[in-house]
Design a protein around this motif. Structure first.
Motif, mmCIF file in Angstrom:
data_model
loop_
_atom_site.group_PDB
_atom_site.id
_atom_site.type_symbol
_atom_site.label_atom_id
_atom_site.label_comp_id
_atom_site.label_asym_id
_atom_site.label_seq_id
_atom_site.Cartn_x
_atom_site.Cartn_y
_atom_site.Cartn_z
ATOM 1 N N ALA A 36 8.020 5.659 -48.755
ATOM 2 C CA ALA A 36 7.171 4.507 -48.702
ATOM 3 C C ALA A 36 7.185 3.630 -49.934
ATOM 4 O O ALA A 36 7.297 2.540 -49.892
ATOM 5 C CB ALA A 36 5.870 4.504 -47.896
ATOM 6 N N PRO A 37 6.837 4.142 -51.211
ATOM 7 C CA PRO A 37 6.807 3.629 -52.196
ATOM 8 C C PRO A 37 8.117 2.578 -52.695
ATOM 9 O O PRO A 37 8.008 1.561 -53.396
ATOM 10 C CB PRO A 37 6.444 4.612 -53.446
ATOM 11 C CG PRO A 37 5.919 5.793 -52.668
ATOM 12 C CD PRO A 37 6.700 5.668 -51.444
ATOM 13 N N MET A 38 9.280 3.055 -52.080
ATOM 14 C CA MET A 38 10.632 2.366 -52.670
ATOM 15 C C MET A 38 10.340 0.907 -51.884
ATOM 16 O O MET A 38 11.323 0.208 -52.344
ATOM 17 C CB MET A 38 11.625 3.224 -51.939
ATOM 18 C CG MET A 38 11.996 4.281 -52.735
ATOM 19 S SD MET A 38 13.264 5.344 -52.174
ATOM 20 C CE MET A 38 14.843 4.583 -53.129
ATOM 21 N N HIS A 112 -2.400 9.886 -51.123
ATOM 22 C CA HIS A 112 -1.396 10.838 -50.266
ATOM 23 C C HIS A 112 0.189 10.706 -50.786
ATOM 24 O O HIS A 112 0.412 9.943 -51.599
ATOM 25 C CB HIS A 112 -1.481 10.117 -48.891
ATOM 26 C CG HIS A 112 -1.014 8.433 -48.812
ATOM 27 N ND1 HIS A 112 0.308 8.113 -48.712
ATOM 28 C CD2 HIS A 112 -1.694 7.380 -48.963
ATOM 29 C CE1 HIS A 112 0.350 6.808 -49.060
ATOM 30 N NE2 HIS A 112 -0.856 6.330 -49.031
ATOM 31 N N THR A 113 0.667 11.728 -50.322
ATOM 32 C CA THR A 113 2.034 11.807 -50.362
ATOM 33 C C THR A 113 2.708 12.399 -49.557
ATOM 34 O O THR A 113 2.218 12.992 -48.384
ATOM 35 C CB THR A 113 2.272 13.021 -51.661
ATOM 36 O OG1 THR A 113 3.561 12.741 -52.323
ATOM 37 C CG2 THR A 113 1.865 14.216 -51.569
ATOM 38 N N ASN A 114 3.975 12.290 -49.316
ATOM 39 C CA ASN A 114 5.045 12.738 -48.096
ATOM 40 C C ASN A 114 4.837 14.324 -48.094
ATOM 41 O O ASN A 114 4.764 15.094 -49.219
ATOM 42 C CB ASN A 114 6.278 12.625 -48.237
ATOM 43 C CG ASN A 114 6.900 12.477 -46.887
ATOM 44 O OD1 ASN A 114 7.433 13.779 -46.538
ATOM 45 N ND2 ASN A 114 7.279 11.506 -46.176
ATOM 46 N N ARG A 134 -3.810 16.410 -43.259
ATOM 47 C CA ARG A 134 -2.255 16.203 -43.056
ATOM 48 C C ARG A 134 -2.298 15.725 -41.590
ATOM 49 O O ARG A 134 -2.570 16.235 -40.753
ATOM 50 C CB ARG A 134 -1.473 17.717 -43.120
ATOM 51 C CG ARG A 134 -0.141 17.454 -42.621
ATOM 52 C CD ARG A 134 0.717 18.505 -42.936
ATOM 53 N NE ARG A 134 2.222 18.406 -42.604
ATOM 54 C CZ ARG A 134 3.261 19.169 -42.720
ATOM 55 N NH1 ARG A 134 2.677 20.254 -43.068
ATOM 56 N NH2 ARG A 134 4.445 18.897 -42.610
ATOM 57 N N ARG A 135 -1.306 14.418 -41.636
ATOM 58 C CA ARG A 135 -1.244 13.653 -40.465
ATOM 59 C C ARG A 135 -0.352 12.726 -40.585
ATOM 60 O O ARG A 135 0.339 12.357 -41.538
ATOM 61 C CB ARG A 135 -2.700 12.698 -39.925
ATOM 62 C CG ARG A 135 -2.891 11.827 -40.929
ATOM 63 C CD ARG A 135 -4.277 11.111 -40.560
ATOM 64 N NE ARG A 135 -4.987 10.457 -41.465
ATOM 65 C CZ ARG A 135 -5.068 9.163 -41.723
ATOM 66 N NH1 ARG A 135 -4.103 8.355 -40.893
ATOM 67 N NH2 ARG A 135 -5.639 8.609 -42.623
ATOM 68 N N TRP A 136 0.370 12.301 -39.384
ATOM 69 C CA TRP A 136 1.282 11.319 -39.399
ATOM 70 C C TRP A 136 0.783 9.906 -39.598
ATOM 71 O O TRP A 136 -0.494 9.381 -39.179
ATOM 72 C CB TRP A 136 1.709 11.234 -37.983
ATOM 73 C CG TRP A 136 3.192 10.533 -37.999
ATOM 74 C CD1 TRP A 136 3.283 9.386 -37.343
ATOM 75 C CD2 TRP A 136 4.457 10.856 -38.126
ATOM 76 N NE1 TRP A 136 4.686 8.994 -37.256
ATOM 77 C CE2 TRP A 136 5.314 10.004 -37.821
ATOM 78 C CE3 TRP A 136 4.893 12.153 -38.917
ATOM 79 C CZ2 TRP A 136 6.766 10.098 -38.051
ATOM 80 C CZ3 TRP A 136 6.256 12.309 -39.122
ATOM 81 C CH2 TRP A 136 7.310 11.175 -38.812
ATOM 82 N N HIS A 137 1.327 9.273 -40.642
ATOM 83 C CA HIS A 137 0.558 7.953 -41.035
ATOM 84 C C HIS A 137 1.670 7.062 -41.457
ATOM 85 O O HIS A 137 2.544 7.162 -42.272
ATOM 86 C CB HIS A 137 -0.401 8.102 -42.241
ATOM 87 C CG HIS A 137 -1.085 7.013 -42.741
ATOM 88 N ND1 HIS A 137 -0.660 6.578 -44.121
ATOM 89 C CD2 HIS A 137 -2.119 6.504 -42.483
ATOM 90 C CE1 HIS A 137 -1.386 5.470 -44.506
ATOM 91 N NE2 HIS A 137 -2.294 5.528 -43.271
ATOM 92 N N ASP A 141 4.903 12.018 -42.310
ATOM 93 C CA ASP A 141 4.228 13.222 -42.236
ATOM 94 C C ASP A 141 3.527 13.285 -43.772
ATOM 95 O O ASP A 141 4.123 13.611 -44.889
ATOM 96 C CB ASP A 141 5.082 14.099 -41.965
ATOM 97 C CG ASP A 141 4.417 15.539 -42.076
ATOM 98 O OD1 ASP A 141 3.136 15.395 -41.900
ATOM 99 O OD2 ASP A 141 4.883 16.544 -42.071
ATOM 100 N N ARG A 142 2.318 12.846 -43.654
ATOM 101 C CA ARG A 142 1.730 12.629 -45.070
ATOM 102 C C ARG A 142 0.543 13.948 -45.235
ATOM 103 O O ARG A 142 -0.131 14.193 -44.219
ATOM 104 C CB ARG A 142 0.968 11.524 -45.405
ATOM 105 C CG ARG A 142 2.081 10.358 -45.301
ATOM 106 C CD ARG A 142 1.491 8.945 -45.980
ATOM 107 N NE ARG A 142 2.479 7.991 -46.058
ATOM 108 C CZ ARG A 142 2.348 6.808 -46.066
ATOM 109 N NH1 ARG A 142 1.490 6.171 -45.788
ATOM 110 N NH2 ARG A 142 3.508 5.865 -46.321
#
Length: 150
Positions: A36-38, A112-114, A134-137, A141-142
């Motif tokens: 996501a950061p990209m 959060h991080t992957n 930990r959850r799908w966000h 998967d984060r």
């Protein structure tokens, strides 16, 4: 290595994007897609006053995007130039974020991080963060981590 941390300026945007691209490129294969950061909107983060850079030797060496969420101070993106890994820049940015959060009486830092980015999780744990969820966000998967400040 000591760096100067400052709010980003409009002229920094291309260097910020290039640093993030380089910093997260190694994770594309692990995650199976671009992290996501990209694809973060750094121009919007800059306009909102959320984008910070760490300069070392006259160059942008690390990047951080933060947001004040009231009781929490969120670190949305943290990236270090791959050529400058293990020089303490990430830790300096975390310390800067903690100082800013305390100035605003936030209860905690959060980020959060992957889930596939195990090195990032270990780094954050070394700096006092604990996993809270930990959850799908937003399609990923984060792992969500928090550091209490009170």
């Amino acid at each position: 290595m000591s760096a100067t941390i400052r709010p980003a300026r409009r002229g920094d945007l291309s260097a910020v994007q290039a640093l993030v691209e380089a910093g997260f490129a190694r994770y594309v294969a692990e995650i199976g897609r671009r992290p996501a950061p990209m694809d973060h909107d750094y121009a919007a983060a800059l306009s909102a006053g959320h984008l910070y850079v760490a300069e070392a030797d006259g160059k942008i060496a690390a990047v951080m995007v933060t947001r004040d969420l009231g009781s929490f101070w969120e670190i949305d993106v943290l990236a270090v130039d791959p050529a400058r890994q293990a020089q303490g820049l990430g830790g300096q940015l975390l310390a800067f974020a903690e100082t800013r959060a305390r100035e605003r009486s936030a209860e905690a830092l959060q980020l959060h991080t992957n889930a596939a980015m195990r090195a990032a999780q270990a780094f954050y744990r070394q700096h006092g963060f604990v996993t809270v969820e930990r959850r799908w966000h937003k399609g990923y998967d984060r792992i969500f981590l928090r550091k209490r400040l009170a």
